[in-house]
Design a protein around this motif. Structure first.
Motif, mmCIF file in Angstrom:
data_model
loop_
_atom_site.group_PDB
_atom_site.id
_atom_site.type_symbol
_atom_site.label_atom_id
_atom_site.label_comp_id
_atom_site.label_asym_id
_atom_site.label_seq_id
_atom_site.Cartn_x
_atom_site.Cartn_y
_atom_site.Cartn_z
ATOM 1 N N THR A 107 46.746 45.260 46.518
ATOM 2 C CA THR A 107 47.023 43.958 45.662
ATOM 3 C C THR A 107 47.323 43.711 44.391
ATOM 4 O O THR A 107 48.373 42.776 44.152
ATOM 5 C CB THR A 107 45.646 43.049 45.827
ATOM 6 N N ASN A 108 47.373 44.784 43.939
ATOM 7 C CA ASN A 108 47.381 45.102 42.695
ATOM 8 C C ASN A 108 49.318 44.998 42.821
ATOM 9 O O ASN A 108 50.400 44.611 41.613
ATOM 10 C CB ASN A 108 47.459 46.147 42.071
ATOM 11 N N GLY A 132 49.853 28.797 32.701
ATOM 12 C CA GLY A 132 48.231 29.064 33.394
ATOM 13 C C GLY A 132 48.528 28.945 34.642
ATOM 14 O O GLY A 132 47.785 29.280 35.220
ATOM 15 N N GLU A 133 49.516 28.256 35.708
ATOM 16 C CA GLU A 133 49.681 28.050 36.749
ATOM 17 C C GLU A 133 49.991 29.202 37.253
ATOM 18 O O GLU A 133 50.002 29.944 39.063
ATOM 19 C CB GLU A 133 50.625 27.042 37.266
ATOM 20 N N LEU A 134 51.489 29.965 37.226
ATOM 21 C CA LEU A 134 51.551 31.402 37.428
ATOM 22 C C LEU A 134 50.413 31.981 37.417
ATOM 23 O O LEU A 134 50.701 32.970 38.334
ATOM 24 C CB LEU A 134 52.550 31.554 36.264
ATOM 25 N N ILE A 135 50.081 31.843 36.190
ATOM 26 C CA ILE A 135 48.463 33.141 36.078
ATOM 27 C C ILE A 135 47.791 32.875 37.531
ATOM 28 O O ILE A 135 47.337 34.146 38.002
ATOM 29 C CB ILE A 135 47.955 32.767 34.869
ATOM 30 N N GLU A 136 47.363 31.356 37.896
ATOM 31 C CA GLU A 136 46.522 31.297 38.620
ATOM 32 C C GLU A 136 47.175 32.081 40.177
ATOM 33 O O GLU A 136 46.474 32.614 41.003
ATOM 34 C CB GLU A 136 45.979 29.715 38.293
ATOM 35 N N ARG A 137 48.665 31.379 40.049
ATOM 36 C CA ARG A 137 49.436 32.066 42.145
ATOM 37 C C ARG A 137 49.510 33.500 41.683
ATOM 38 O O ARG A 137 49.128 33.746 42.934
ATOM 39 C CB ARG A 137 50.273 30.814 41.644
ATOM 40 N N VAL A 142 46.493 35.929 45.175
ATOM 41 C CA VAL A 142 46.016 37.452 45.132
ATOM 42 C C VAL A 142 45.538 37.544 45.355
ATOM 43 O O VAL A 142 44.657 38.845 46.047
ATOM 44 C CB VAL A 142 47.187 38.594 44.490
ATOM 45 N N ASP A 143 43.998 37.729 44.893
ATOM 46 C CA ASP A 143 43.025 38.223 45.048
ATOM 47 C C ASP A 143 42.684 37.572 46.209
ATOM 48 O O ASP A 143 41.714 38.311 46.172
ATOM 49 C CB ASP A 143 41.800 37.567 43.753
ATOM 50 N N ALA A 144 42.130 36.046 46.481
ATOM 51 C CA ALA A 144 41.981 36.196 47.558
ATOM 52 C C ALA A 144 42.847 36.889 48.904
ATOM 53 O O ALA A 144 41.966 37.047 50.040
ATOM 54 C CB ALA A 144 43.072 35.037 47.667
ATOM 55 N N LEU A 145 43.691 37.121 48.756
ATOM 56 C CA LEU A 145 44.187 37.975 49.653
ATOM 57 C C LEU A 145 43.366 39.198 49.799
ATOM 58 O O LEU A 145 43.870 40.102 50.440
ATOM 59 C CB LEU A 145 46.016 38.098 49.480
#
Length: 226
Positions: A107-108, A132-137, A142-145
């Motif tokens: 993921t990193n 903020g949207e880009l950081i969450e995406r 990716v953290d969910a992945l």
């Protein structure tokens, strides 16, 4: 009225990625870690074998006790069962460690690739999407992945192989029990697939809402005076 019925179906079809895309994603980010991934697969197979061995030892212990077998055999079976349980615990710890290590490494690298891709886009993209949207995406999605790279794939393979092995054991004990449990497993699998198809759109909407909230939060914090 026709468009209202067609558009949701088209959006739903776009959200369903083919299996080849998932395999390509796994291959891209797990290939550099093929040694750890191979070790993880070995630990997985070992864990499955130990999970299947435990009930067989218990069956031997019960059958020996009922038939009035020697006490030495019962003691040896008990010691062997405890040893298998402890070994399975150690394998589970090692499996968790390597799965998390592989997931974070993958993921990193995926985050780095996404950041590089976003930086290569023109300013119109960055005007349309807030930081903020880009950081969450980039970070949240990716953290969910990470679950996909480690626990999900691991548990999916583990449960699939264990389920097949259990069905084989049922057939060895009694073919009628095997047929019944196979039919039950097929029906349960069908129900889970149908539920998954209905849940995916809601999960996609949840990720979008999280991104919008992060965008709103970032704008509010940026507008706040020091």
């Amino acid at each position: 009225m026709l468009h209202r019925n067609v558009l949701p179906r088209e959006k739903e079809d776009k959200m369903r990625l083919p299996l080849k895309r998932y395999l390509t994603l796994l291959k891209t980010y797990l290939k550099p870690q093929w040694l750890r991934a191979s070790l993880l697969a070995i630990l997985l197979l070992t864990s499955i074998g130990l999970q299947l061995l435990g009930p067989q030892i218990l069956r031997y212990f019960i059958d020996t006790a009922i038939s009035g077998g020697a006490t030495t055999s019962l003691v040896m079976a008990g010691v062997f069962f405890i040893g298998v349980a402890l070994l399975n615990l150690g394998v589970s710890v090692a499996t968790t460690y390597f799965s998390e290590y592989v997931a974070w490494t993958a993921t990193n690298q995926l985050r780095a690739d996404l950041v590089a891709h976003c930086l290569s886009l023109d300013m119109s993209f960055h005007k349309e999407h807030t930081p903020g949207e880009l950081i969450e995406r980039i970070d949240g999605d990716v953290d969910a992945l990470s679950n996909f790279f480690s626990q999900f794939t691991l548990h999916l393979l583990n449960n699939t192989l264990v389920g097949i092995a259990i069905l084989v054991l049922f057939f060895l004990v009694d073919w009628r029990v095997g047929v019944t449990m196979t039919a039950f497993a097929a029906i349960a699998l069908l129900i889970m697939v149908l539920i998954q198809r209905r849940v995916v759109p809601f999960f996609v909407k949840l990720r979008q809402v999280n991104a919008e909230f992060s965008s709103f939060l970032g704008e509010q914090l940026a507008a706040t005076e020091d």
